[in-house]
Design a protein around this motif. Sequence first.
Motif, PDB file in Angstrom:
ATOM      1  N   ILE A   1       5.167  -3.829  12.463  1.00 49.25           N
ATOM      2  CA  ILE A   1       3.653  -3.789  11.558  1.00 49.25           C
ATOM      3  C   ILE A   1       2.215  -3.675  13.028  1.00 49.25           C
ATOM      4  O   ILE A   1       1.594  -3.300  12.704  1.00 49.25           O
ATOM      5  CB  ILE A   1       2.346  -5.063  10.951  1.00 49.25           C
ATOM      6  CG1 ILE A   1       3.896  -4.779   9.432  1.00 49.25           C
ATOM      7  CG2 ILE A   1       1.620  -4.775  10.293  1.00 49.25           C
ATOM      8  CD1 ILE A   1       3.916  -6.166   8.170  1.00 49.25           C
TER       9      ILE A   1
ATOM     10  N   SER B   1      -2.047   0.251   6.709  1.00 55.57           N
ATOM     11  CA  SER B   1      -1.254  -0.725   5.687  1.00 55.57           C
ATOM     12  C   SER B   1       0.281   0.402   5.404  1.00 55.57           C
ATOM     13  O   SER B   1       0.957   1.349   5.621  1.00 55.57           O
ATOM     14  CB  SER B   1      -1.871  -0.077   4.361  1.00 55.57           C
ATOM     15  OG  SER B   1      -2.725   1.117   3.632  1.00 55.57           O
TER      16      SER B   1
ATOM     17  N   SER C   1       5.896 -12.546   3.010  1.00 55.16           N
ATOM     18  CA  SER C   1       4.217 -12.986   2.820  1.00 55.16           C
ATOM     19  C   SER C   1       3.731 -13.749   3.869  1.00 55.16           C
ATOM     20  O   SER C   1       2.790 -13.599   4.203  1.00 55.16           O
ATOM     21  CB  SER C   1       3.488 -12.235   1.747  1.00 55.16           C
ATOM     22  OG  SER C   1       2.489 -12.589   1.605  1.00 55.16           O
TER      23      SER C   1
ATOM     24  N   ASN D   1       1.508 -13.727   6.625  1.00 53.58           N
ATOM     25  CA  ASN D   1      -0.345 -15.514   6.684  1.00 53.58           C
ATOM     26  C   ASN D   1      -0.031 -15.498   8.290  1.00 53.58           C
ATOM     27  O   ASN D   1      -1.187 -15.788   8.271  1.00 53.58           O
ATOM     28  CB  ASN D   1      -0.448 -14.947   5.252  1.00 53.58           C
ATOM     29  CG  ASN D   1      -0.758 -14.169   4.721  1.00 53.58           C
ATOM     30  OD1 ASN D   1      -1.501 -12.583   4.484  1.00 53.58           O
ATOM     31  ND2 ASN D   1       0.261 -14.236   3.464  1.00 53.58           N
TER      32      ASN D   1
ATOM     33  N   SER E   1      -1.259 -10.500   4.392  1.00 51.16           N
ATOM     34  CA  SER E   1      -0.360  -9.741   2.799  1.00 51.16           C
ATOM     35  C   SER E   1      -0.079 -10.329   1.484  1.00 51.16           C
ATOM     36  O   SER E   1      -0.875 -11.351   2.070  1.00 51.16           O
ATOM     37  CB  SER E   1       1.027  -9.258   3.778  1.00 51.16           C
ATOM     38  OG  SER E   1       1.532 -10.971   3.799  1.00 51.16           O
ATOM     39  N   THR E   2       0.078  -9.574   0.488  1.00 58.40           N
ATOM     40  CA  THR E   2       0.402 -10.362  -0.132  1.00 58.40           C
ATOM     41  C   THR E   2       1.425 -10.169  -0.904  1.00 58.40           C
ATOM     42  O   THR E   2       2.086  -8.794  -0.021  1.00 58.40           O
ATOM     43  CB  THR E   2      -1.037 -10.293  -1.826  1.00 58.40           C
ATOM     44  OG1 THR E   2      -0.560 -11.409  -2.228  1.00 58.40           O
ATOM     45  CG2 THR E   2      -0.860  -8.538  -1.361  1.00 58.40           C
ATOM     46  N   TYR E   3       2.099 -10.426  -1.764  1.00 59.70           N
ATOM     47  CA  TYR E   3       3.182 -10.417  -2.154  1.00 59.70           C
ATOM     48  C   TYR E   3       2.938 -10.043  -3.693  1.00 59.70           C
ATOM     49  O   TYR E   3       2.241  -9.267  -5.078  1.00 59.70           O
ATOM     50  CB  TYR E   3       4.813 -11.516  -2.337  1.00 59.70           C
ATOM     51  CG  TYR E   3       4.225 -12.919  -2.460  1.00 59.70           C
ATOM     52  CD1 TYR E   3       4.535 -13.009  -4.506  1.00 59.70           C
ATOM     53  CD2 TYR E   3       3.679 -13.788  -2.062  1.00 59.70           C
ATOM     54  CE1 TYR E   3       3.644 -14.060  -4.526  1.00 59.70           C
ATOM     55  CE2 TYR E   3       2.719 -15.059  -2.495  1.00 59.70           C
ATOM     56  CZ  TYR E   3       3.248 -15.552  -4.118  1.00 59.70           C
ATOM     57  OH  TYR E   3       2.641 -16.565  -4.217  1.00 59.70           O
TER      58      TYR E   3
ATOM     59  N   PHE F   1      -4.711  -4.955  -2.783  1.00 54.69           N
ATOM     60  CA  PHE F   1      -3.759  -4.171  -2.347  1.00 54.69           C
ATOM     61  C   PHE F   1      -4.549  -2.709  -2.336  1.00 54.69           C
ATOM     62  O   PHE F   1      -4.713  -2.008  -1.206  1.00 54.69           O
ATOM     63  CB  PHE F   1      -2.184  -3.839  -2.044  1.00 54.69           C
ATOM     64  CG  PHE F   1      -1.269  -2.609  -1.400  1.00 54.69           C
ATOM     65  CD1 PHE F   1      -1.963  -3.623  -0.023  1.00 54.69           C
ATOM     66  CD2 PHE F   1      -0.788  -1.956  -2.047  1.00 54.69           C
ATOM     67  CE1 PHE F   1      -0.876  -2.004   0.846  1.00 54.69           C
ATOM     68  CE2 PHE F   1      -0.165  -0.681  -1.519  1.00 54.69           C
ATOM     69  CZ  PHE F   1      -0.112  -1.343   0.023  1.00 54.69           C
TER      70      PHE F   1
ATOM     71  N   VAL G   1      -6.220  -6.244   1.239  1.00 60.13           N
ATOM     72  CA  VAL G   1      -5.026  -6.600   1.958  1.00 60.13           C
ATOM     73  C   VAL G   1      -4.463  -6.200   2.734  1.00 60.13           C
ATOM     74  O   VAL G   1      -4.262  -4.417   1.143  1.00 60.13           O
ATOM     75  CB  VAL G   1      -4.562  -7.783   0.906  1.00 60.13           C
ATOM     76  CG1 VAL G   1      -2.708  -7.971   1.235  1.00 60.13           C
ATOM     77  CG2 VAL G   1      -4.189  -8.825   0.700  1.00 60.13           C
TER      78      VAL G   1
ATOM     79  N   TYR H   1      -0.967  -4.814   3.239  1.00 59.24           N
ATOM     80  CA  TYR H   1       0.189  -5.257   3.962  1.00 59.24           C
ATOM     81  C   TYR H   1       1.076  -5.914   2.289  1.00 59.24           C
ATOM     82  O   TYR H   1       0.373  -6.476   1.885  1.00 59.24           O
ATOM     83  CB  TYR H   1       1.222  -5.537   4.711  1.00 59.24           C
ATOM     84  CG  TYR H   1       0.628  -4.810   6.083  1.00 59.24           C
ATOM     85  CD1 TYR H   1       1.284  -3.905   6.355  1.00 59.24           C
ATOM     86  CD2 TYR H   1      -1.009  -5.604   6.726  1.00 59.24           C
ATOM     87  CE1 TYR H   1       0.298  -3.676   8.224  1.00 59.24           C
ATOM     88  CE2 TYR H   1      -1.644  -5.011   8.032  1.00 59.24           C
ATOM     89  CZ  TYR H   1      -0.811  -3.837   8.069  1.00 59.24           C
ATOM     90  OH  TYR H   1      -0.777  -3.137   9.442  1.00 59.24           O
TER      91      TYR H   1
ATOM     92  N   VAL I   1       3.921  -7.021  -0.061  1.00 59.85           N
ATOM     93  CA  VAL I   1       5.558  -7.320   0.559  1.00 59.85           C
ATOM     94  C   VAL I   1       6.429  -7.520  -1.378  1.00 59.85           C
ATOM     95  O   VAL I   1       5.433  -8.142  -1.967  1.00 59.85           O
ATOM     96  CB  VAL I   1       5.651  -8.634   0.860  1.00 59.85           C
ATOM     97  CG1 VAL I   1       7.027  -9.079   0.885  1.00 59.85           C
ATOM     98  CG2 VAL I   1       5.323  -8.422   2.209  1.00 59.85           C
TER      99      VAL I   1
END
Length: 448
Positions: free
Chosen positions: A225, A232, A247, A251, A257-259, A276, A281, A283, A285
Amino acid sequence: MNKNPHSNNLLLNLGIASLNEMQEMAQEAILNDTNVLLLSPTGSGKTLAFLLPIFQIIDPEVKGVQCLILVPSRELGLQIEQVWKKMGTDYKVNVCYGGHSIETEIKNLSNPPALLIGTPGRIADHLDRGTFTTEKIKTLVLDEFDKSLQLGFHEQMSYIISRLSQLNKRVLVSATSEIEIPKYTRVVHPTILDFIPDNEETTNLSLKRIVSKEKDKINSLFQLICSLKSESALIFCNHRDAAERISDTLNDKGIYSTYYHGGMDQDERERALIQFRNGSVNYLVTTDLAARGLDIPEMKHVIHYHLPSKEDEFTHRNGRTARMLASGTAYVITHESEKKMDYLDYGMSVLSVENHTTLPKAPEFQTIYVSGGKKNKLNKIDIVGFFSQKGKLEKGDLGLIEVKDFISFAAVKSSKVKELLKNIREEKMKGKKYKIEVARKVIKKIEE
């Protein structure tokens, strides 16, 4: 509105100059044939390919639902609704899905739409309740019907189709070929439009492998990353708990990032996608739930933290990048202990990312939550006007705005958020005071 007008105005509303070959052929087949099977890759424009002829088929003199579109997920249903609204057809559309307020849906259906979109379980529920009638439904679309079959919607789909006595047109849509069509669809000898390329054909997708020295591949992911120049990426893994763990760890390391996975409630899933999409955000996941059917931007980078067991899921994941004429890269992170997948050429070029440790830039935007939506008579123009006039934001300070039934979200430049909230604290929008604040994040570790 005329029944069969040219589609030029609709394309203009969508910002599209012309249809691609698949869309033109699909339009002709759907208008002229009884049964159509449309096979085309993710991102090729299948939604518009069936919505344009549906628009031409709908009779403005008929009151009631005329076309039913069944989808495997709420996200796909909402995406189709969004395209239909952008077309500017003047015909009402509703989406029904599990997790959405049944009372709201019943109220919406009391004034029936010409186009109804829904997941099989929820549409079957409405049929049981008698909240809409089926005698005017002449067109049925099963979008991503292969996914609906995988998810076990056979019983509900069979039940729904058995209730549609006036059908004279059936359209099956999929991004996967060689699927057996169930008998209960009553699709016999369909016109087949197969636009799925052979594996041998060249694409704009490049594949690269990252070899992780450690069994836990999180450090390799972090370095990868960091090498992407703050662009992104979608990060795929095989399990829900892995998505959350990865995620959270990113962080902790300073990567926003978020999931996203099927175990989250609808609100959380929509919020993750909104953040996203709007650049709050960078990234995401996710499990294979995000491999298709989601309204997310074209991605330059897709990362396989885990490889799926089946080749078609690998293909769908990669379909999130290198769409149409764009180019993209899919990265595969491997460790020597993992089982090798037959569908993958492990001789692909290996990318070294070990020296990359510079964190990507923080997101340009933050998501602002507004406690009102369409049902409160709020729209995007209202929010833009309020944030500009009372919040003193300039044109470039506002990003993507999404208005839901009872809530809304707006992307605001991170540097302007504090000033905005201060300026509008005591202000009313359209004569009413709304709760407006930084949207809570699905991510847990980074504080504002």
